[in-house]
Motif scaffolding. Structure first.
Motif, short mmCIF file in Angstrom:
data_model
loop_
_atom_site.label_atom_id
_atom_site.label_comp_id
_atom_site.label_asym_id
_atom_site.label_seq_id
_atom_site.Cartn_x
_atom_site.Cartn_y
_atom_site.Cartn_z
N ARG A 50 43.68 35.73 39.43
CA ARG A 50 43.28 36.90 38.65
C ARG A 50 41.97 36.62 37.94
O ARG A 50 41.86 35.68 37.16
CB ARG A 50 44.37 37.24 37.63
N ASN A 51 40.98 37.46 38.21
CA ASN A 51 39.68 37.38 37.55
C ASN A 51 39.21 35.92 37.41
O ASN A 51 38.95 35.43 36.30
CB ASN A 51 39.74 38.04 36.17
N GLY B 224 39.78 42.85 37.76
CA GLY B 224 39.61 43.96 36.82
C GLY B 224 38.19 44.51 36.90
O GLY B 224 37.23 43.78 36.67
N LYS B 225 38.06 45.79 37.21
CA LYS B 225 36.73 46.40 37.35
C LYS B 225 35.95 46.40 36.04
O LYS B 225 34.72 46.38 36.05
CB LYS B 225 36.87 47.85 37.84
N ASP C 64 36.28 44.17 33.51
CA ASP C 64 36.36 42.86 32.86
C ASP C 64 34.98 42.47 32.34
O ASP C 64 34.04 42.31 33.10
CB ASP C 64 36.86 41.83 33.87
N TYR D 56 41.29 46.67 40.17
CA TYR D 56 42.05 47.49 39.23
C TYR D 56 41.14 48.06 38.14
O TYR D 56 40.17 47.41 37.72
CB TYR D 56 43.14 46.65 38.56
N GLU D 57 41.49 49.25 37.65
CA GLU D 57 40.80 49.82 36.49
C GLU D 57 41.39 49.19 35.23
O GLU D 57 42.12 49.82 34.48
CB GLU D 57 40.96 51.35 36.46
N ASP D 58 41.07 47.93 35.03
CA ASP D 58 41.64 47.18 33.91
C ASP D 58 40.64 46.11 33.50
O ASP D 58 39.65 45.85 34.20
CB ASP D 58 42.97 46.56 34.33
N CYS D 59 40.91 45.47 32.36
CA CYS D 59 40.01 44.45 31.84
C CYS D 59 40.53 43.05 32.17
O CYS D 59 41.27 42.87 33.14
CB CYS D 59 39.78 44.65 30.34
N HIS D 60 40.17 42.05 31.38
CA HIS D 60 40.39 40.66 31.76
C HIS D 60 41.86 40.26 31.96
O HIS D 60 42.19 39.62 32.96
CB HIS D 60 39.72 39.75 30.73
N LEU E 275 44.44 41.95 32.85
CA LEU E 275 45.21 42.74 33.82
C LEU E 275 46.63 42.99 33.30
O LEU E 275 47.62 42.74 33.98
CB LEU E 275 45.27 42.03 35.19
N VAL F 99 49.33 47.75 36.69
CA VAL F 99 48.49 46.69 37.25
C VAL F 99 49.27 45.38 37.34
O VAL F 99 49.27 44.69 38.38
CB VAL F 99 47.22 46.52 36.41
#
Length: 736
Positions: free
Chosen positions: A615-616, A679-680, A682, A709-713, A715, A720
Motif C-alpha cells: 500500500r502506497n 491512494g490517488k 496521497d 483509490y480515491e483515498d489518502c495515505h 487507505l 477501500v
C-alpha cells in the motif's frame, strides 16, 4: 484462554541471509491446497473482522458511591461503508468496582469534538452533519451546548462569518470550557477575503476587501490528511446561558501569520496555553511527525499578550495543566531529524521556569515515544503523571513522580500483555488492556499516590474476557535478536492456535520507519489468520521504543539494515516453527515504509517470497523528494542532513544516494507477482511512486496489478480497506 506467548533470545552470528534463499521445488498443486479458501470465505472473514471493537477514549465520573465510565469505541460499519463511533456507559460501585449496569450503546459518529464543564453538568459538542442545501455535499458544523441533560443551545458557527471551517483533527483541533464555564475555545481556518476572477471584474459588484485574480493561487497547507488547513486562528466563544446567542459571541484572537496555533488549554479564566508550529522554512507535513519546530505559548485573552516557553530549535506537544499547582507538562525534543524520536517530558512552573524531567531509561522503560499524554493525566495532588508509551514490542503504562523523577511501570491487567491509559480522575484510573491474540478489554483500578511503587494496582474488568471463538483462537511467539552494542530487534508471530502443518506466512513490517508494531490486537492480522495465515510483525532497529541508539542506527542504512533484519527474523521464525510454517509459502504485505521494505525484500531475495501486496510504497526516494509533503524525510533517512536545509540539497550526488537506497534499484531482480494498492490523493507518498514501479515491473515482464483509490495515505476508508485486503488474499492465492 491461556496466553500462548514465549520469548526466545537468540545471539545473532552475522550470517548472510542470502544463504537461505532457495528455489521453489514443491508441486504447485500442494501449495494451492494450503491456500484453499474461496472468495466467499474471504468476504465472510472480513465481515467477522469488522465486528471487532476498538476502544478510543474514556471518561470517568464519580457521583457519591457510583462511578460512571463513559467509553467511546470505533467499529467498521460495512452497510454504511464507514467507520462509526459509539458510546457506552458502564456503571460501577465506587468501593469495589463491581459492575451495576451497562447502557445500550449509542452512535456518536457526528460528534467531532467534545468538552466537559469542570464543575457543573454541562458539555459542548462540535457536530458535523450533511448540509442538505449544499450541492457540493458539504457538511455543516454545529456547536451544541448541553446542560443538565437537555440541549441548551445549538448554533451554526458559519452564520457568524468570523472564520472558516472548524479544526476537528487530532493534531490541531481542540474544544475546551474555561474554568468558570463562560467561554469555549476552539480553532478554525482564518477567514479569507472573497476571491473574484478577472471574468467577473467590472461585471458585478466587488465585495469590500475582495481580491481579484488570485482564485488559483497556490496556498501552502499542513499536508497529508490536513489538506486545506493553512492558517488556524484562536476562536473564543462567549457562552450565553440565555437561550439565544448574540452575534458578537465569537471573538478571534490576533496572532502572527508566522505560526499556527493548536492544542489549546485553559490555565485560568483569562489565560490560554497552546502549541505554536512555525511556518519557516515552509509548512511540512505534520501528521505522524513529532519533529516540527514548535513552542509552548501562553496568551492573555483580554490583552492579547503572548509569552513563550522553550526553544525555537525544539518541538512542543500535548500541554497538560494542573490547576492547583498551576503547572504545565508537555513533550519536547530537538526539531528536525527522525520524524519520531524520544520525547522528553518537560514542565513549566507557575513562575514560568521550564524544567526537563530527567527520567532516564531502563529495561522496562525505554523512553517516551508516544506523541501525547491522556487528556486527564494528573493525580489529584499533582505528584504523579500517568502516560502510555511503547516499550520494545509492547505498549505499557507508567506513572511519573515529578518530585523524584522516578518512573513506575503499572501492573498489567489479567490476561493482557500491555495497557493504554484512557483517563485518570481522583484516585481511579481507566485503561484499555491489550493483547495480540485477544480484542481489547476495559479495566478500572485505584491507586495510592504515596505508594505507587509499593502497591500494584488491582484491576477490575468491565467488558468481560472478549475472547475470540474457539475455532478462531490465536497464539503468539516473540523472537528477540541480540546485537553488539547493547541493541536488539524483535519479531512477533501471530498464528491460528491450531495451525495446519503447512501454514502460509505473511511478513508485515511496519511503516515509519520510526514507528513500532506493538502488542495491540490488529484487525488485519485477525483477517489473515481466519484464512489460515500466520503473520510476522518485525520491529527492526530504527523502530521506536528500543532506545535512541537503536533508532539512529538506521539513518543512511534504510534498504539495507532494516531489510536484512526483517529477512533474518523471517528465516529464524520459520526455522523455529518449522513444524507448521511453510517456507515455500512466504508472502509480503506492507505500506509506506513497510511498502519500501517489502518491495526491497522481493528485489533482494527474489527466490524467497511468493507474492507481494503493498500500500502506497516508497519506491524511489529521489523522485519522491520534490513532491512529498515530507521532503525532509528523504534527507534524514539517507543521512544527508537533519532536513532543515532542503533547498541546499538539490544536487546530483544527493539524488544518487537516495536512489541507491531505494527499492527501484533492485527492480530488475524481482520475480514475485506484485499488487500495488494506491491512494490517488496521497500527499505523503505520492501515487507517482507506485506508477513508476508498476511501469518498471511491466517492462521486465513481472505479473503486476495496480488499484487506484480515491483515498489518502492510510487507505482507511471502509470500502477501500475492504477492497484492498480481500484483493490481497486473493492475489496471494492467484500467485500460485
Amino acid at each position: 484462554m491461556p496466553f500462548h506467548s514465549r520469548r526466545t533470545i537468540f545471539t545473532i552470528h552475522n550470517r548472510l541471509c542470502h544463504e537461505n534463499s532457495r528455489s521453489f521445488k514443491q508441486p504447485f498443486n500442494r501449495l494451492r491446497m494450503a491456500l484453499k479458501y474461496t472468495l466467499e470465505e474471504a468476504v465472510s472473514a472480513w465481515r467477522r473482522t469488522s465486528q471487532i471493537v476498538f476502544y478510543n477514549a474514556g471518561r470517568l465520573d464519580i457521583q457519591n458511591d457510583v462511578i460512571d465510565v463513559a467509553v467511546t469505541a470505533s467499529q467498521r460499519n460495512l452497510a454504511k461503508e464507514e467507520s462509526i463511533k459509539f458510546q457506552t456507559h458502564y456503571i460501577a460501585q465506587k468501593n469495589n468496582f463491581n459492575l451495576l449496569s451497562q447502557t445500550p450503546s449509542s452512535d456518536v459518529s457526528t460528534e467531532k469534538l467534545k468538552a466537559f464543564g469542570r464543575t457543573s453538568n454541562v458539555t459542548a459538542i462540535i457536530r458535523e452533519i450533511p448540509d442538505s442545501k449544499s450541492a457540493e455535499k458539504k457538511n455543516r458544523q454545529l456547536l451544541e451546548i448541553w446542560k443538565d441533560n437537555y440541549l441548551h443551545s445549538s448554533v451554526d458557527l458559519q452564520v457568524f462569518d468570523k472564520h472558516g471551517k472548524v479544526y476537528t483533527d487530532g493534531t490541531f483541533g481542540c474544544l475546551e470550557f474555561s474554568p468558570d464555564e463562560k467561554h469555549l475555545v476552539y480553532l478554525a481556518e482564518k477567514k479569507e477575503p472573497k476571491k473574484q476572477s478577472f471574468l467577473q471584474f467590472g461585471m458585478a459588484a466587488t465585495a469590500e476587501g475582495s481580491k481579484v485574480g488570485v482564485e488559483y493561487d497556490f496556498v501552502e497547507d499542513w499536508g497529508e490528511q490536513l489538506v486545506g488547513k493553512s492558517q488556524p486562528v484562536i476562536c473564543i466563544f462567549k457562552v450565553d446561558w440565555e437561550p439565544f446567542q448574540s452575534e458578537d459571541c465569537v471573538r478571534i484572537l490576533e496572532a502572527s501569520e508566522e505560526w499556527s496555533p493548536g492544542q489549546l488549554i485553559w490555565c485560568s479564566n483569562n489565560q490560554l496555553a497552546g502549541v505554536a508550529w512555525f511556518h519557516q522554512p515552509r509548512r511540512l507535513g505534520i501528521i505522524y511527525c513529532s519533529n516540527r519546530p514548535s513552542q509552548i505559548f501562553k496568551v492573555d485573552i483580554s490583552s492579547g499578550k503572548y509569552d513563550w516557553f522553550g526553544l525555537k530549535t525544539n518541538t512542543a506537544a500535548s500541554p497538560r495543566h494542573h490547576s492547583e499547582s498551576d503547572t504545565i507538562l508537555y513533550l519536547s525534543s530537538l526539531a528536525y531529524g527522525p520524524h519520531h524520536k524520544e520525547q522528553k517530558i518537560s514542565s513549566i512552573s507557575s513562575d514560568g521556569t521550564v524544567r526537563q524531567v530527567e527520567t532516564g531509561t531502563s529495561e522496562s522503560y525505554q523512553g517516551m515515544y508516544n506523541q501525547s499524554f491522556p487528556e486527564r493525566c494528573w493525580s489529584p495532588d499533582g505528584k504523579l503523571v500517568f502516560f502510555t508509551t511503547p516499550c520494545k514490542s509492547s505498549v505499557q503504562s507508567y506513572a511519573l513522580n515529578l518530585d523524584s523523577s522516578n518512573i513506575c511501570k503499572l501492573s498489567l491487567p489479567e490476561g493482557c500483555t500491555g495497557s493504554v491509559v484512557l483517563d485518570v480522575f481522583q484516585d481511579v484510573i481507566l485503561v484499555c488492556g491489550v493483547s495480540l491474540i485477544r480484542p481489547d478489554q476495559l479495566f478500572i483500578g485505584r491507586f495510592n499516590s504515596d505508594k505507587i511503587n509499593e502497591e500494584p494496582i488491582e484491576w477490575k474488568c468491565l467488558t468481560g474476557k472478549n475472547e475470540l471463538p474457539p475455532t478462531q483462537s490465536l497464539a503468539s511467539d516473540l523472537l528477540s535478536v541480540k546485537l553488539p552494542g547493547d541493541m536488539e530487534y524483535e519479531a512477533s508471530l501471530i498464528y491460528p492456535k491450531n495451525p495446519s502443518k503447512k501454514t502460509p506466512l505473511v511478513v508485515a513490517p511496519h511503516g515509519g520507519p520510526h514507528s513500532v508494531s506493538t502488542d495491540q490486537f490488529k484487525a488485519e492480522v485477525y483477517f489473515f489468520s481466519q484464512l489460515g495465515y500466520a503473520v510476522l510483525l518485525v520491529n527492526f532497529r530504527g523502530s521506536t521504543g528500543f532506545g535512541e541508539k537503536s533508532l539512529y542506527s538506521l539513518l543512511g542504512k534504510v534498504g539495507e539494515q532494516d531489510v536484512q533484519e526483517v529477512h533474518n527474523a523471517t528465516v529464524q521464525m520459520i526455522e523455529k516453527h518449522s513444524e507448521f510454517l511453510d517456507k515455500e509459502l512466504v508472502f509480503l504485505f506492507g505500506g509506506s515504509h513497510g511498502g519500501f521494505l517489502v518491495t526491497h525484500l522481493s528485489g533482494q531475495y527474489p527466490d524467497f517470497y511468493r507474492a507481494v501486496s503493498t500500500r502506497n510504497p516508497v519506491i524511489d526516494m529521489a523522485t519522491m523528494f520534490p513532491i512529498t509533503d515530507i521532503a525532509d524525510w528523504t534527507i534524514v533517512e539517507s543521512n544527508l542532513g537533519d532536513g532543515s536545509e532542503l533547498e541546499k540539497l538539490l544536487e546530483p550526488k544527493t539524488l544518487s544516494k537516495m536512489w541507491e537506497l531505494s527499492p527501484i534499484r533492485y527492480v530488475k531482480q524481482v520475480k514475485a507477482p506484485t499488487l500495488l494498492l494506491v491512494g490517488k490523493i496521497d500527499r505523503r507518498v505520492p501515487p507517482t511512486q507506485s506508477i513508476e514501479y508498476y511501469r518498471a515491473l511491466q517492462l521486465h515482464g513481472i505479473k503486476t496489478r495496480m488499484i487506484m483509490y480515491e483515498d489518502c495515505h492510510p487507505l482507511s476508508q471502509v470500502p477501500v480497506d475492504t477492497d484492498a485486503l480481500i484483493n490481497t488474499v486473493m492475489w496471494f492465492q492467484q500467485s500460485l
